[in-house]
Design an enzyme around this catalytic site. Structure first.
Site, PDB file in Angstrom:
ATOM      1  CG  HIS A 126      -1.925   1.030   1.329  1.00 42.02           C
ATOM      2  ND1 HIS A 126      -1.635   2.325   1.712  1.00 42.02           N
ATOM      3  CD2 HIS A 126      -3.268   0.986   1.098  1.00 42.02           C
ATOM      4  CE1 HIS A 126      -2.755   3.031   1.711  1.00 42.02           C
ATOM      5  NE2 HIS A 126      -3.759   2.253   1.338  1.00 42.02           N
ATOM      6  CG  ASP A 203       0.523  -1.922   5.938  1.00 42.32           C
ATOM      7  OD1 ASP A 203      -0.267  -1.901   6.904  1.00 42.32           O
ATOM      8  OD2 ASP A 203       0.262  -1.389   4.845  1.00 42.32           O
ATOM      9  CD  GLN A 206      -6.985  -4.599   4.021  1.00 43.82           C
ATOM     10  OE1 GLN A 206      -7.873  -5.384   4.360  1.00 43.82           O
ATOM     11  NE2 GLN A 206      -7.240  -3.381   3.583  1.00 43.82           N
ATOM     12  CE  LYS A 229      -6.894  -0.170   5.740  1.00 46.89           C
ATOM     13  NZ  LYS A 229      -7.744   0.269   4.626  1.00 46.89           N
ATOM     14  CB  CYS A 368      -3.510   3.380  -1.686  1.00 49.93           C
ATOM     15  SG  CYS A 368      -4.495   4.868  -1.425  1.00 49.93           S
TER      16      CYS A 368
END
Length: 410
Positions: A126, A203, A206, A229, A368
């Site tokens: 991302h 990251d 998600q 999220k 993104c």
């Protein structure tokens, strides 16, 4: 794992927005990869925080300040428990993954990397895990080394490890692609990178939404999450930073709360994690995040993962029946995220507009993830991303809307 059976219809009642209509149709919300909806307990916590309990934290001795501080700092413990982190002081509160990753870039990487040093990252990242490193490329001459995914959208951990060279100073990788749904074996990458003396930033925006994670087991040096999220408020989040890395970092933001003493000719910083938390934080948002994480843990992250795996398999079967639909990413163990285009050249924006007329909310664009779009050879896709409250009936409505798109654009 929660002992309560996973009843998705009962769970849906916790989310008031799911009862509304859009364009005269029941809302089918399939844009969870961008932001998830909020359960009533989170909405109530935010409302109460502003209406009945608001005050600034850490600085007051009166009742409301003490209450806000107690609730705010309690979230740090909730986040640590949610992520499987034993040392609560390794949790730094942020406004989301973007701030957390920039904290790593400015607080750790900038003083440690020089011109010619390398950062290894995957093509699936991302922009939040790309642009901070580009800033170092522009300002300090750091070199970015990219690792591609295979034809199925899988990222080979060994390919990442093999990309590490004598000038590599950091590996930056996603735990789960927000476009392809690919789940990355970050534990193997961390082990391989550490064997070469290279730290890893992950990251987790998600991955933490869709199943349990254990950061003490994964062993990453930095791991960022974002609250919006995770069924929590926008402007909330955190980053886990190993204590030894904290000791190597300088502050990113300067201001109140991150200092012990300030004089005309000197400043003494507070100990981590406060050293990295300047100014008045997003107090109520973070409290809402804590409520959201407790809600998820009460449902059971394993239960959520099982529900979404079944939904993924059903969606994959339904979409595979549409021979004019091009789904990007075929990883066997992917999450319930499907990015696609239609034969005939219909633009994803047009497709999403038609779907919206049927009450189906998906996202259209580059998500993104510019380098991944370039790698896939597309400028944009539509993305249907599923959450803990989605159902098979909603998958069927997505397919019906896509069939309408095919009729219109073919």
């Amino acid at each position: 794992m929660s002992d309560v059976p996973y009843d998705v219809q009962d769970i849906r009642k916790d989310f008031p927005i799911l009862a509304r209509e859009v364009n005269g149709k029941p809302l089918v919300y399939l844009d969870n990869g961008a932001s998830a909806q909020k359960p009533q307990v989170v909405i109530d916590a935010v409302t109460r925080g502003y209406a009945e309990e608001y005050s600034n934290v850490h600085r007051g001795l009166h009742y409301l300040s003490n209450l806000a501080t107690e609730k705010y700092e309690g979230v740090r413990e909730i986040i640590a428990r949610f992520l499987g982190v034993k040392d609560v002081e390794e949790i730094v509160m942020t406004s989301g993954s973007t701030e957390g990753l920039n904290l790593v870039a400015y607080g750790w990487a900038m003083p440690h990397l020089q011109a010619g040093d390398e950062i290894v990252l995957s093509v699936m990242e991302h922009h939040a895990n790309i642009v901070p490193w580009h800033l170092l490329r522009e300002r300090q001459g750091v070199v970015l080394k990219w690792v591609d995914v295979d034809v199925n959208g899988d990222l080979d951990p060994q390919a990442v490890i093999d990309a590490i060279g004598p000038k590599t100073k950091l590996v930056a990788v996603t735990h789960m692609s927000n476009v392809l749904g690919t789940v990355v074996d970050v534990k193997a990458i961390v082990a391989g990178a550490h064997a070469r003396g290279v730290p890893v930033v992950v990251d987790g925006s998600q991955a933490t939404v869709h199943g349990p994670v254990d950061l003490d087991d994964i062993g990453a040096d930095f791991y960022a999450i974002t609250g919006h999220k995770l069924y929590g408020p926008s402007g909330s989040g955190a980053i886990h930073i190993r204590r030894e890395r904290m000791d190597e970092m300088r502050p990113f933001f300067g201001g109140g709360d991150m200092i012990r003493h300030v004089h005309k000719d000197a400043v003494e910083y507070a100990d981590p994690p406060m050293k990295f938390e300047a100014g008045t934080p997003n107090i109520v948002q973070q409290i809402g995040l804590g409520v959201a994480l407790e809600y998820l843990m009460d449902l059971g992250m394993e239960n959520i993962a099982a529900h979404e795996r079944a939904l993924r398999d059903y969606t994959r079967d339904r979409l595979d029946g549409l021979n004019w639909l091009n789904v990007q990413g075929r990883s066997a163990g992917k999450g319930a995220i499907f990015s696609f285009t239609l034969d005939g050249g219909a633009h994803p924006h047009d497709i999403s507009t038609v779907l919206d007329k049927k009450g189906v909310a998906v996202r259209a664009g580059h998500h993104c993830a510019g380098p991944l779009m370039d790698h896939l050879g597309v400028s944009a896709t539509c993305r249907a991303s599923f959450g803990l409250y989605n159902t098979r009936d909603e998958v069927d409505k997505l397919v019906e809307a896509l069939e309408l798109c095919h009729d219109l654009f073919s």
